[in-house]
Enzyme design. Structure first.
Site, PDB file in Angstrom:
ATOM      1  CB  CYS A 165      -0.896   0.099   0.903  1.00  0.00           C
ATOM      2  SG  CYS A 165      -2.314  -1.171   1.062  1.00  0.00           S
ATOM      3  CG  HIS A 166       5.220   1.239   0.841  1.00  0.00           C
ATOM      4  ND1 HIS A 166       5.047  -0.016   1.143  1.00  0.00           N
ATOM      5  CD2 HIS A 166       6.444   1.448   0.489  1.00  0.00           C
ATOM      6  CE1 HIS A 166       5.999  -0.786   0.659  1.00  0.00           C
ATOM      7  NE2 HIS A 166       7.009   0.184   0.196  1.00  0.00           N
TER       8      HIS A 166
END
Length: 392
Positions: A165-166
């Site tokens: 998710c980064h």
């Protein structure tokens, strides 16, 4: 040494990296959340699991997603019945579906970004491609360069896998470094995600898998990045001002996602994750904002936050003391597309730009000059990008 310094100086751009174009794409197949529990338990032949279905309905309601775009259809599942049985070997079928469709979806997003940029694709010098899984060699990055008609002999390719998710701000940080280190570079960045590897039938002992069935969506996004835009033919949308990454180890360091014969499996996610994200974000946010001299009022910024879900947004919003409208764009994207990892960050950025134009704001950052994009990945990696929005 003096000569080396001269060479280095001549090679570097003079200004900061900018986003010059944005494009996005989604599968045409749409799943509405209100109908999804009935669909999911029917196609997985699990309608006898009445109590589990009721739990799944609650999950679908609580995550506040309206709809998602999902490539995997009932026809695909009928043709590959092992995909609906939890634990059944089906990696080959999933691989074939993914490797077939990801390039098509990625190309659609890329061509829209190039059109938005307004320049011929022959000017692209570098290509960054990000997707969760590295599925083949030569990779999809090489296939995409060929399919898009880029010069395969000169375009420099880099692929990113398993970021989580980064991914959104992480890959843009790398693009920023490339653009500022290479004069006249124009970098095509593509993110593409499919849930095909993650679709499984329900199982009582794997509630985390049910969360992924209720939240993950498919999509692709692309941006053009370059420094020193030629103002007569290019327009800067957002300046990439500063990037920061840190990793804060907490709890178990075992994999959140694992690839097995049954596909990709989601491991248990700690219930305290939203609280942990919000608590650890603050000090690293201060460090990132030091690059622009610090910011006293966080509500003076525009925000492109972690797209992991509404609960994380609620916790971060409360911790930072942000007004409700600051995460409005993020909540809209999650509601309309679900959790699409790094793709979601670019969807949010583009949505903010479009709303700014529609509502006649002064800048692409909805009237705010400075903004922050952040994402939180496994174990926990915190990635932050400070952006400057440009006049409309």
């Amino acid at each position: 040494m003096e000569r080396i310094g001269e060479i280095r100086k001549a090679r570097r751009a003079e200004g900061q990296a900018c986003i010059l174009g944005i494009g996005s794409a989604c599968p045409s197949n749409i799943m509405y959340q209100k109908d999804y529990p009935d669909y999911y338990f029917r196609v997985t032949k699990s309608e006898d699991k009445v109590q589990l279905k009721e739990k799944f309905k609650l999950i679908c309601e609580n995550i506040k997603i309206k709809k998602r775009h999902i490539y995997l259809t009932e026809e695909h599942l009928k043709a590959n019945p092992n995909m609906v049985t939890f634990g059944a070997p089906s990696l080959d079928a999933r691989y074939n579906l993914t490797i077939d469709y990801v390039p098509k979806l990625a190309c659609e997003a890329a061509l829209k970004a190039i059109q938005d940029w307004g320049q011929p694709k022959s000017k692209i010098t570098h290509f960054l491609f990000c997707t969760t899984l590295g599925l083949s060699q030569p990779g999809l990055d090489q296939e995409l360069v060929t399919t898009l008609g880029l010069d395969v002999s000169s375009v420099q390719r880099t692929a990113f896998h398993s970021l989580g998710c980064h991914a959104g701000p992480c890959v843009l940080r790398h693009a920023m470094g490339m653009a500022e280190s290479n004069k006249d570079a124009r970098i095509l960045v593509i993110y593409a995600e499919l849930t095909t590897m993650n679709f499984h039938g329900p199982h009582e002992d794997y509630m985390a898998s049910l969360i992924s069935q209720a939240s993950l969506g498919d999509g692709a996004a692309a941006v053009i990045v370059g420094a020193d835009p030629v103002t007569s033919i290019e327009k800067s949308l957002f300046v990439l001002a500063h990037g920061e990454q840190t990793t804060v180890i907490y709890g178990s360091t075992s994999s959140i996602f694992k690839v097995a014969e049954m596909g990709q499996i989601l491991g248990n996610i700690p219930k305290e994750l939203p609280d942990y994200v919000s608590n650890n974000l603050t000090c690293w946010l201060d460090k990132a904002l030091e690059s622009i001299g610090g910011v006293c009022d966080l509500n003076s910024l525009f925000w492109i936050p972690h797209g992991g879900g509404h609960k994380i947004l609620d916790y971060v919003e409360a911790k930072l003391g942000l007004d409700k409208e600051k995460f409005e764009v993020a909540r809209h994207i999650i509601s309309e597309y679900g959790q699409i990892e790094g793709v979601g960050s670019i969807f949010m950025l583009d949505e903010m730009r479009k709303r700014s134009i529609k509502e006649q704001k002064s800048t692409t950052g909805f009237g705010n000059d400075w903004g922050v994009m952040f994402g939180c990945g496994p174990a926990m990696t915190i990635e932050m990008l400070v952006l400057h929005s440009m006049p409309i």
